[in-house]
Each structure stands twice: as structure tokens, then as C-alpha cells.
Write a protein that holds these residues in place. Structure first.
Motif, short mmCIF file in Angstrom:
data_model
loop_
_atom_site.label_atom_id
_atom_site.label_comp_id
_atom_site.label_asym_id
_atom_site.label_seq_id
_atom_site.Cartn_x
_atom_site.Cartn_y
_atom_site.Cartn_z
N ILE A 9 31.62 3.52 4.66
CA ILE A 9 30.82 4.81 4.15
C ILE A 9 30.35 5.62 5.15
O ILE A 9 29.65 5.20 5.55
CB ILE A 9 30.06 4.34 3.08
N PRO A 10 30.49 6.44 5.07
CA PRO A 10 30.02 7.49 5.74
C PRO A 10 28.59 8.20 5.02
O PRO A 10 29.10 8.63 3.77
CB PRO A 10 30.74 8.74 5.87
N ALA A 23 21.26 1.90 -3.55
CA ALA A 23 21.97 0.59 -3.47
C ALA A 23 21.34 -0.51 -3.75
O ALA A 23 21.68 -1.60 -4.15
CB ALA A 23 22.15 0.04 -1.65
N ALA A 24 20.10 -0.42 -3.54
CA ALA A 24 18.55 -1.26 -4.66
C ALA A 24 19.06 -1.65 -5.50
O ALA A 24 18.82 -2.35 -6.16
CB ALA A 24 17.52 -1.18 -3.88
N GLU A 40 24.45 -4.91 2.20
CA GLU A 40 24.26 -3.27 2.92
C GLU A 40 23.92 -2.77 4.57
O GLU A 40 22.54 -3.30 4.04
CB GLU A 40 23.64 -2.06 2.00
N CYS A 41 24.85 -2.66 4.83
CA CYS A 41 24.36 -2.53 6.65
C CYS A 41 24.35 -0.99 7.54
O CYS A 41 25.49 -0.22 7.47
CB CYS A 41 25.16 -2.97 7.78
N ASN A 65 26.06 9.15 9.96
CA ASN A 65 26.01 7.86 10.09
C ASN A 65 27.57 6.92 9.61
O ASN A 65 27.84 7.18 8.74
CB ASN A 65 24.63 6.69 9.68
N VAL A 66 27.03 5.21 9.77
CA VAL A 66 28.21 4.70 8.94
C VAL A 66 27.97 3.27 8.09
O VAL A 66 27.00 2.55 8.87
CB VAL A 66 29.65 4.55 9.96
N ILE A 67 27.91 3.33 7.26
CA ILE A 67 27.26 2.05 6.42
C ILE A 67 28.86 1.42 6.53
O ILE A 67 29.67 1.50 5.95
CB ILE A 67 27.03 1.99 4.94
#
Length: 120
Positions: A9-10, A23-24, A40-41, A65-67
């Protein structure tokens, strides 16, 4: 063996906290509906490739950034049933009114496990 939903994901750099909050909020709903793990990173060492790479896969733009994310399910059947329940869960409607990323550039897929050296 487990069944994995994987995502790339961007996410705009300045929406990191909003993404983490989203996400949480969603992770426990996935767990409640049968997932065994949600990870999730945030991209830290995501190099440009010569032909393709994570950033190109999602057409990440300057300032994004990229997830790299995955959800572990006991089986594909559990995933299919769980995802249907997650998508119908009214608590997701209480989440952010605006997603902190461009969903049209999200890459996702379901995967059967070939090798897993970890333990639960």
C-alpha cells in the motif's frame, strides 16, 4: 497450513499515524472474525529495483512510503467467511471517513503457504 492475505500500500509519509490508527482499529475486527495474526510494516529499506520494486508496484509518488502487510488465517475457507463478516461489520463504518492512502493503487492477493519456519 495457513492462508495469507498480502498487501502492498502506498501511504503518504505525513499520514503514517493516521494509517496506524486505522490499522489498529481494524486489526481486532479481523481477529474477532477468524484471523490469527495481522501485521503492518512501514517501509524502512525499500530500494529501487532495475526492473520492478515495491514502490513501482503501487506507483508510489514522491512523499509516499510503502506499507507491506499481511493477515494470517487458519485456511482459505476461514478467510473467505471471515472477510465476509469483516466487510459487513458496522464498526468499520466508525473508522476514518477518508482513507489515509489511495486505494486504487493498493496491491493485494491471497496466498497458500509453501513454507513457514515460525511457530505460533
Amino acid at each position: 497450513m495457513s492462508y495469507i492475505d498480502g498487501f502492498i500500500i502506498p501511504v503518504p509519509q505525513d499520514k503514517r499515524d493516521a494509517y496506524r490508527a486505522m490499522a489498529a482499529m481494524a486489526a481486532p475486527i479481523f481477529i474477532e472474525h477468524g484471523a490469527t495474526r495481522v501485521v503492518e510494516c512501514w517501509g524502512d529499506d525499500v530500494p529501487d529495483g532495475k526492473v520492478t520494486d515495491f514502490r513501482r508496484a503501487v506507483q508510489a509518488q514522491s512523499g509516499e512510503n510503502v506499507i507491506f502487510s499481511w493477515i494470517v488465517w487458519p485456511s482459505k475457507a476461514a478467510r473467505d467467511a471471515g472477510n465476509a463478516k469483516v466487510m459487513a461489520d458496522p464498526r468499520l463504518k466508525d473508522g476514518p471517513q477518508e482513507m489515509p492512502f489511495d486505494g486504487k493503487r493498493l496491491v493485494f492477493g491471497g496466498f497458500t503457504t509453501l513454507l513457514d519456519t515460525g511457530s505460533d
